[in-house]
Structures are given as C-alpha cells and as structure tokens.
Design an enzyme around this catalytic site. Sequence first.
Site, PDB file in Angstrom:
ATOM      1  N   GLY A   1      22.083  52.715  47.839  1.00 28.05           N
ATOM      2  CA  GLY A   1      21.021  51.866  47.319  1.00 28.05           C
ATOM      3  C   GLY A   1      21.440  51.243  45.998  1.00 28.05           C
ATOM      4  N   GLU A   2      20.449  50.961  45.153  1.00 29.73           N
ATOM      5  CA  GLU A   2      20.672  50.376  43.825  1.00 29.73           C
ATOM      6  C   GLU A   2      21.167  48.931  43.876  1.00 29.73           C
ATOM      7  OE1 GLU A   2      23.463  52.735  41.616  1.00 29.73           O
ATOM      8  OE2 GLU A   2      22.392  54.614  41.941  1.00 29.73           O
ATOM      9  N   GLY A   3      21.385  48.374  45.064  1.00 28.07           N
ATOM     10  CA  GLY A   3      22.036  47.073  45.156  1.00 28.07           C
ATOM     11  C   GLY A   3      23.538  47.189  45.146  1.00 28.07           C
TER      12      GLY A   3
END
Length: 344
Positions: A309-311
């Site tokens: 996640g987190e980009g």
Amino acid sequence: MITPISKELAKELQEKIDYKTKPIGSLGTLETIAKQIGCIQNTLTPILSKPTILVFAGDHGIVNNKPVSPYPQEVTQQMIFNFLNGGAAINVFCKQNNINLHIIDAGVNANFDTVSNLLHYKIGYGTKDYSSEKAMTKKQYDLAFETGKKIIRKIYSEGTNTVGFGEMGIGNTSAAALLMSYFTNTDIESCVGKGTGLNKEGVFKKTTILKEVYDLHRNNISSPEDALATFGGFEIVMMCGAMLEAASLQMTLIIDGFIVTSALLAAAAINKNILDYCIFAHTSGEQGHEKMLSFLQVEPLLNLGMRLGEGSGAAVAFPIIKSAITFLNNMATFKSANVSEAEL
C-alpha cells in the site's frame, strides 16, 4: 464532468511512435502509455508536470471490535509519523523518483492538531463499525467526497498534471474486500486476503466476519455512493472523489494496489470514463486485486508481489511512465537520424 479522452490525436500519436528509429511496436507497453498520455493531454508532446502522490489515511471502526487485522489500530497513527519523518517505503521511492508526496489525515483515530507537514482534512476519528451499522453518515460521506475533489483542485492549480494514489489505514483491506464484492458481484471468499499478514486461520475468521457484514447491508444499498458510505473508510471515499476530479481536469491517474483500486471501482461505477485516464501501476500480492483488474479489463505495468500500500507501487512504476514520455519526445525518427526504414 468526465469525458472520454480525445481520440483525435490518436492517429498522429501512433504515426509519431511508429516513425521512431525502431521496429514498429518494439517498445511494447511504453508505446501504449505514451499514446494514452498524449491523448489525455491532447498533444503530441505530453509532459509529466510536478508528479505527486497523495496518501490518504483513515481508521475503520470494525478493527476495535472484530479480529480482521493482526495489527492494532494505533499503527495507523504511528505510520503517519513515520511518513512525516521520511522513514516509510513511499518516502524512499518518492525521493528516488522526484515525486512530490502529501500525507492526508482523512479520518485517523488520533489528534494531529499540532502536527505540521500533514494535510488536515479529518472527517472523523475513524468510521463506525460496519458490523452493526453503516460506516458513515451521508453528511460525512459528502464531506469526504468533496474534500477529495478540493485536494485535487489545489495540486492542479500548483501545476500537477500526474497524480498517484496511496492509502494507510489498519482494517482497510476489509473495506476494500466488501467494496470489491459489491461492485464486481464476487463472493466474499474470493475478495478477502491476508491484508497486513493474517495466517490461514486469520483469513478464515476475517472472511466469516465480512460475510456477515455483507449480508447485513446488502439489501439496503441503492447506489455506488451508498456502498461507499456503508463499507468504505474516509480515506477510500476521499480517494474516490479525488480520482473523479482528477479525471475531470484531464490529469493522468496512477492507480496503486488493492485498496486504491477499490476506490476506483466505485469511481468507475459513478463515471466509467475515468478509466481512460488511469494507468495501473501493478498487480498486488492481495488475492482480490488481480480479479479487480480483470473485472475492469485493464493491464498493470508490474507484478512484483507487492502488497504494502502507501502508493508504493505507483511510485515504483513511475520511471516506466516517464520512460514512455521521454522516448516519445526525444527519440529520433528515421528521417532525422538518416536511418533507412523497413521495406516490408
């Protein structure tokens, strides 16, 4: 309002690509990306201006009452500080690739009033527990959705035309699984994965809980917006609004993994034209993500088994996107390089 990307330049862009000093089609997906971004920007010479990744953070009420994550809710808050201190994977990859990064408090269950370098857009201190009621009220949904659009308008006014999406929130893979089940009409078992690292028994328990949640609400959902308000987190709703606004401004959207794609499923249900503006960074290691991409009939750039996640996937994929624009704008043509073209 989102309109399909301009096809008027598509033929000219293809000709420009084909006359580069290479066999036709030999740069594969890079050619597809170059053509897509040229169409989005309606130009033969597209640019990637002030690329930015937005990380939306929010908490989910179910985490406090049901075992859907091996991590406690406090980790969301702790990771916010890690982001702001530059210590997370997304910080490292954004720095490596010269990508602007903004961290957004969409609805974390913590007080950040005195914290700088954080975008303060908190809708509430986490959502309600959707195992017993809807995650948010209509008022909260509307505010989150409009706030996402507001954030995009701000970075657009500052010169950004390329935006990646990331998220942080313990429990948000559960929300994403529920949204996936609703929007793709897929059974919950095929949507639920390990999240932040559940073992086989943990996945079984999570699946059982989410089946009960879905059955509780399934007959009381009347629209994509209602599905988001029922199952979503504030960060997911905010992302959805941001995505739709970005596409309306003819920005290029870089879509990350499972949770980000759940927001896009909702956005596409609201306006399917958004898909013309999206580049899909990768297939995540979360089992439902590949099924989401198949449902949308899109191809990701990478498959690295990432599920952070987190980009992070969007940031890692960015150099590939940059390479596509760079070859389109800078590579010689057969004529300019005085190279003979193929005769057959």
